[in-house]
Write an enzyme that holds these catalytic residues in place. Structure first.
Site, mmCIF file in Angstrom:
data_model
loop_
_atom_site.group_PDB
_atom_site.id
_atom_site.type_symbol
_atom_site.label_atom_id
_atom_site.label_comp_id
_atom_site.label_asym_id
_atom_site.label_seq_id
_atom_site.Cartn_x
_atom_site.Cartn_y
_atom_site.Cartn_z
ATOM 1 C CE LYS A 45 -3.542 2.765 0.910
ATOM 2 N NZ LYS A 45 -4.466 3.120 -0.165
ATOM 3 C CG ASN A 69 -9.778 3.962 -4.702
ATOM 4 O OD1 ASN A 69 -9.088 4.744 -4.063
ATOM 5 N ND2 ASN A 69 -9.548 3.706 -5.989
ATOM 6 C CB SER A 70 -12.366 8.107 -1.684
ATOM 7 O OG SER A 70 -11.714 9.236 -1.123
ATOM 8 C CB CYS A 131 -2.705 9.592 -3.962
ATOM 9 S SG CYS A 131 -4.120 9.397 -2.855
ATOM 10 C CE LYS A 168 -0.727 2.949 -9.591
ATOM 11 N NZ LYS A 168 -1.175 1.978 -8.610
ATOM 12 N N GLY A 252 -7.849 -2.090 -15.361
ATOM 13 C CA GLY A 252 -8.911 -2.783 -16.082
ATOM 14 C C GLY A 252 -8.640 -4.207 -16.488
ATOM 15 N N GLY A 273 -5.632 -4.743 -9.971
ATOM 16 C CA GLY A 273 -6.218 -4.029 -8.835
ATOM 17 C C GLY A 273 -7.603 -4.548 -8.483
ATOM 18 C CB THR A 274 -10.950 -3.587 -9.788
ATOM 19 O OG1 THR A 274 -10.752 -2.179 -9.639
ATOM 20 C CG2 THR A 274 -12.401 -3.924 -9.507
HETATM 21 C C1 DHB Z 1 -5.198 6.081 -2.506
HETATM 22 C C2 DHB Z 1 -5.695 6.018 -3.801
HETATM 23 C C3 DHB Z 1 -4.825 5.983 -4.862
HETATM 24 O O1 DHB Z 1 -5.235 5.904 -6.149
HETATM 25 C C4 DHB Z 1 -3.459 6.023 -4.637
HETATM 26 O O2 DHB Z 1 -2.623 6.007 -5.663
HETATM 27 C C5 DHB Z 1 -2.972 6.095 -3.346
HETATM 28 C C6 DHB Z 1 -3.839 6.117 -2.289
HETATM 29 C C7 DHB Z 1 -6.105 6.125 -1.348
HETATM 30 O O3 DHB Z 1 -7.199 6.694 -1.435
HETATM 31 O O4 DHB Z 1 -5.721 5.592 -0.291
#
Ligand code: DHB
Length: 289
Positions: A45, A69-70, A131, A168, A252, A273-274
């Site tokens: 993470k 996501n958030s 992010c 990234k 994707g 990811g997803t």
């Molecule tokens: C989060 C979301 C992201 O896309 C990322 O690159 C880093 C952190 C987040 O909301 O934690």
């Protein structure tokens, strides 16, 4: 045919598929799951100098075509992810462990790099420039001058034997943006480019017209099946402009065919990811077959 194995700056990836940072990689148990899975690497993470609780719940949602996501950079702090390196090596995995770092304010980057570089069981660094979920902060990757300032600072102090460092990136949507970011990145010894992060600032409303996540009135980063064309195009353009930098394609992927699409566009490796959140770490077996 693409070789299964990949080598990058002295690191050996047993295969070319790994998790996307943020997915199944926040807790110790999740990281151990990844180490034991058939992924070709483990990415942590994105971590900050200190642990963060992140945004209010619910902060993640997915359906058949996308995710949003958030999380707000909920993480256990850089020290935890560095310490995980020795735990993961005890699990017996034989693949690179990449720590993703997310500097939030001046001085963070020096601290984060120092801590990660000083940890022998971490193999590489993914610097998150994208992010979208922090209140009051824009995605650095969209400010080309800010990226240049940040990387100038980073590479001014990096020795030749420092750990490989990749970036990234957010998704870009215009040719001028691809050339602008490539012009910056070509000035540094960037070990790899991971693209794309989730598409920032999406809004998903339910059938009863409510936001499906709580933070920021429902606005967050969009991932999943729907973003595949954007991921492919970003890999394609950046590979064309920076053919000497290996690209990790992300965004994707749900099938083995999608992985082949990324390779065709110019990626050397890919991240999931997803679909990893949906299926769990057995997704790597399903895709690698
Ligand atoms: C989060 C979301 C992201 O896309 C990322 O690159 C880093 C952190 C987040 O909301 O934690």
């Amino acid at each position: 045919m693409v070789d299964r194995e990949f080598r990058l700056k002295g690191l050996r990836f047993p295969n070319r598929i790994m998790n996307a940072s943020g997915c199944w990689c926040t807790s110790a148990n999740e990281l151990i799951d990844l180490a034991r899975s058939s992924s070709g690497a483990v990415v942590s993470k994105s971590c900050t100098v200190s642990a963060r609780a992140g945004n209010p719940l619910p902060r993640y949602y997915h359906d058949d075509i996308m995710s949003i996501n958030s999380t707000g950079l909920a993480n256990n702090g850089c020290g935890f992810y560095c310490d995980m390196g020795s735990l993961l090596s005890k699990v017996g995995y034989d693949k690179p462990y990449i720590v993703s770092i997310a500097p939030l304010k001046d001085g963070d980057i020096e601290f984060l790099l120092h801590q990660v570089d000083a940890t022998p069981t971490v193999d590489a660094i993914e610097l998150n420039l994208s992010c979208p979920n922090i209140t009051g902060k824009s995605q650095v990757g969209y400010d080309f001058e800010a990226v240049k300032r940040l990387l100038d600072g980073v590479f001014a102090t990096r020795s030749k034997d420092a750990k490989p460092l990749g970036v990234k990136l957010p998704a870009y949507f215009d040719k001028s943006h691809f050339t602008a970011i490539a012009d910056v990145l070509k000035c540094y010894d960037i070990a790899f480019i991971t693209c794309i992060n989730s598409l920032g600032y999406g809004l998903v409303l339910s059938d009863v017209l409510d936001p499906v996540i709580a933070p920021h009135q429902g606005v967050g980063g969009v991932g999943g099946k729907s973003i595949l064309p954007f991921g492919l195009a970003n890999v394609f353009h950046l590979h064309g402009l920076l053919p000497h930098i290996p690209i990790i394609g992300c965004g994707g992927i749900t099938t083995k065919k999608d992985v082949l699409r990324y390779f065709k566009a110019g990626a050397s490796m890919v991240q999931i990811g997803t679909e990893l959140i949906k299926q769990g770490p057995s997704v790597f077996d399903a895709i690698l077959e």
